[in-house]
Enzyme design. Sequence first.
Site, mmCIF file in Angstrom:
data_model
loop_
_atom_site.group_PDB
_atom_site.id
_atom_site.type_symbol
_atom_site.label_atom_id
_atom_site.label_comp_id
_atom_site.label_asym_id
_atom_site.label_seq_id
_atom_site.Cartn_x
_atom_site.Cartn_y
_atom_site.Cartn_z
ATOM 1 N N ARG A 1 0.846 -1.188 0.000
ATOM 2 C CA ARG A 1 0.000 0.000 0.000
ATOM 3 C C ARG A 1 0.884 1.241 0.000
ATOM 4 O O ARG A 1 1.921 1.290 0.664
ATOM 5 C CB ARG A 1 -0.945 0.017 1.215
ATOM 6 C CG ARG A 1 -2.063 -1.024 1.155
ATOM 7 C CD ARG A 1 -3.035 -0.724 0.040
ATOM 8 N NE ARG A 1 -4.174 -1.626 -0.003
ATOM 9 C CZ ARG A 1 -4.261 -2.706 -0.777
ATOM 10 N NH1 ARG A 1 -3.232 -3.030 -1.556
ATOM 11 N NH2 ARG A 1 -5.341 -3.458 -0.774
ATOM 12 N N GLU B 1 -2.720 7.544 -3.965
ATOM 13 C CA GLU B 1 -3.850 6.832 -4.567
ATOM 14 C C GLU B 1 -5.136 7.088 -3.787
ATOM 15 O O GLU B 1 -5.144 7.112 -2.565
ATOM 16 C CB GLU B 1 -3.588 5.328 -4.578
ATOM 17 C CG GLU B 1 -2.513 4.895 -5.542
ATOM 18 C CD GLU B 1 -2.292 3.387 -5.496
ATOM 19 O OE1 GLU B 1 -3.285 2.655 -5.508
ATOM 20 O OE2 GLU B 1 -1.124 2.970 -5.448
ATOM 21 N N HIS C 1 -0.667 0.078 -9.795
ATOM 22 C CA HIS C 1 -1.323 -0.854 -8.867
ATOM 23 C C HIS C 1 -1.847 -2.091 -9.611
ATOM 24 O O HIS C 1 -3.014 -2.463 -9.490
ATOM 25 C CB HIS C 1 -2.474 -0.152 -8.132
ATOM 26 C CG HIS C 1 -2.790 -0.795 -6.809
ATOM 27 N ND1 HIS C 1 -3.009 -0.066 -5.678
ATOM 28 C CD2 HIS C 1 -2.932 -2.095 -6.439
ATOM 29 C CE1 HIS C 1 -3.286 -0.878 -4.662
ATOM 30 N NE2 HIS C 1 -3.230 -2.123 -5.111
#
Length: 322
Positions: A232, A261, A291
Site C-alpha cells: 500500500r 492513490e 497498482h
Amino acid sequence: MNQPLKVVFLDSVHPVLMERLTEIGFLCLDYSKEPKEQALACLKDAFGIVIRSRFTLDKELLSPLKNLKFIARSGSGLENIDIAYCAEKGIELFNSPEGNRNAVAEHALGMLLSLMNKLNKADKEVKNGLWLREENRGEELSGKCVGIIGYGNNGAAFAKVLRGFDVKVMAYDKYKTGFGSHFVQECTLQALMEQADIISLHIPLNKETVHLINTSFIEALQKPIYLLNLSRGKIVPTKDLVAGMKNGKIKAAALDVLEYETKSFEDFFEQNLPEEFAYLVNHQNVLLSPHIGGWTTESYFKLSAVLAEKILAWFNSVFMRK
C-alpha cells in the site's frame, strides 16, 4: 433457501463468483456500474456484499443493514471496511489474498530485475537512437540479500519465486513466527535492516504500518537498498523516499502503489500531485506501475474463485446445518 438471499456486487469481479453463488440459490445483483446513491440504496436488505475498493464500508453505511451477514472483498486488503464494527455485529469478512499472490510475486521480481539491469531506461534510449552500454551496466541479483517485510501470502510467494536465484532471503513478520526454512531465514527487523540489499514490502495498511518506511527507518539502514513496494502506498511517505534517494540510502525504487492513490485509483491523476511525485516520475532509478501487481488474467479468475469457495464453505457450515 426458502427465499433467495440477496448479494449485491458493488464492484466488477470475475463472473465465476456470481455464477457459483447463483447456482446454490443466492439472488446476485450487479450494481458495479450504478451511481453511488442507487448502489448503496440497494443494500437495505442485503445478505452479502461483494466489493473491491469502490466505496468505504464504514459504520455509518453498515449500521442500517440489519440483514447483512457477510462482506467479500476481492483482493487482500480490508482497509476500506470497518473491521471492528463487523466483528461486533457478527458480519463475516472474506478476502482472497491467495488469488493474486503469485501475480504479485512475479510482478515484484520483474520490477526488481528491470531496475537492477536498467531495462526500462535502456529500452527507451535504444528506441530514441541512443546506444549507451557503460551507462546501462547492470547489477546481478545473485549474491544479494533480499529482505521481505511481511510473510503472509504475498511475502511467502515472493520468497518462492526467488528460489531460482543465488540469494539470501531474510523475512520479518511482526505477527508470525516459526516460518523459517532452509531457504528463508526468519529474522528481526533490525537484522533485516542491517543486512538487506533489497527490501520488499508485503504488509497491510493499518495504524502500525502507515508511514513505516519513513526517514528514521531509511536513515537506520546499513546498506544502500533497492526498495520494492507492492502493498500500500501510504506505507512509504513519498517525501521521505525522495530524501532517501537523494542521500543515497535508497539506490532505486520499484513502486506498484503510491501514497497519493484514492480508493478507486482511476481518478489518480486528477489530483494536485506534489513535486515529490514529479521527482519519482523523472528519476531513471524509479520504476512505477499503476497498482497492477496482482492484476493478471489468471488472478482475475482466482480472486473470485477463492471467494466463492470461502463463502460457500462458510454458508454450508453456518446456515445449512440449522
